[in-house]
Design a protein around this motif. Structure first.
Motif, PDB file in Angstrom:
ATOM      1  N   ALA A 111      38.931  52.759  46.588  1.00  0.00           N
ATOM      2  CA  ALA A 111      38.159  51.734  47.289  1.00  0.00           C
ATOM      3  C   ALA A 111      38.353  51.860  48.795  1.00  0.00           C
ATOM      4  O   ALA A 111      37.399  51.703  49.567  1.00  0.00           O
ATOM      5  CB  ALA A 111      38.563  50.349  46.801  1.00  0.00           C
ATOM      6  N   ALA A 112      39.575  52.135  49.219  1.00  0.00           N
ATOM      7  CA  ALA A 112      39.844  52.285  50.655  1.00  0.00           C
ATOM      8  C   ALA A 112      39.131  53.512  51.221  1.00  0.00           C
ATOM      9  O   ALA A 112      38.623  53.477  52.347  1.00  0.00           O
ATOM     10  CB  ALA A 112      41.348  52.382  50.894  1.00  0.00           C
ATOM     11  N   ARG A 117      35.452  52.752  51.766  1.00  0.00           N
ATOM     12  CA  ARG A 117      35.169  51.594  52.625  1.00  0.00           C
ATOM     13  C   ARG A 117      34.296  51.961  53.814  1.00  0.00           C
ATOM     14  O   ARG A 117      33.450  51.202  54.225  1.00  0.00           O
ATOM     15  CB  ARG A 117      36.489  50.984  53.094  1.00  0.00           C
TER      16      ARG A 117
END
Length: 100
Positions: free
Chosen positions: A58-59, A62
């Protein structure tokens, strides 16, 4: 989702669908892969490991921006009336409950 990838980035439809299905398959299989590599680990460790990898993914995504063909859609507003309309649909409720 796959059609969104195709429409936003201009990717061929097969590639977009393949990326979507591949990422879903890897995400679902990750706890099993971790258990296979770390066979002595308890289930809590496997769950934490898979969750940590999901947070890292997810990071990494982003900063990904919309593609060159993205069209801005107006923000959808929440409506309790629409929720009640959906919940009144017997076939939808039965299908959804079959997954539980």
């Amino acid at each position: 989702m796959a059609t969104d990838v195709k429409n936003v980035w201009g990717a061929p439809q097969g590639l977009a669908l393949g990326c979507l299905l591949g990422s879903l398959t890897l995400g679902i299989a990750m706890p099993s892969l971790l258990k296979a590599f770390f066979s002595d680990a308890f289930w809590q460790g496997v769950t934490l490991g898979a969750s940590g990898l999901a947070l890292i993914a997810a990071a990494l995504t982003r900063g990904v921006r919309d593609g060159p063909y993205a069209q801005r859609m107006p923000a959808a507003s929440f409506s309790m009336r629409n929720v009640l309309l959906i919940l009144r649909c017997r076939s939808w409720v039965l299908v959804t409950l079959s997954y539980v």
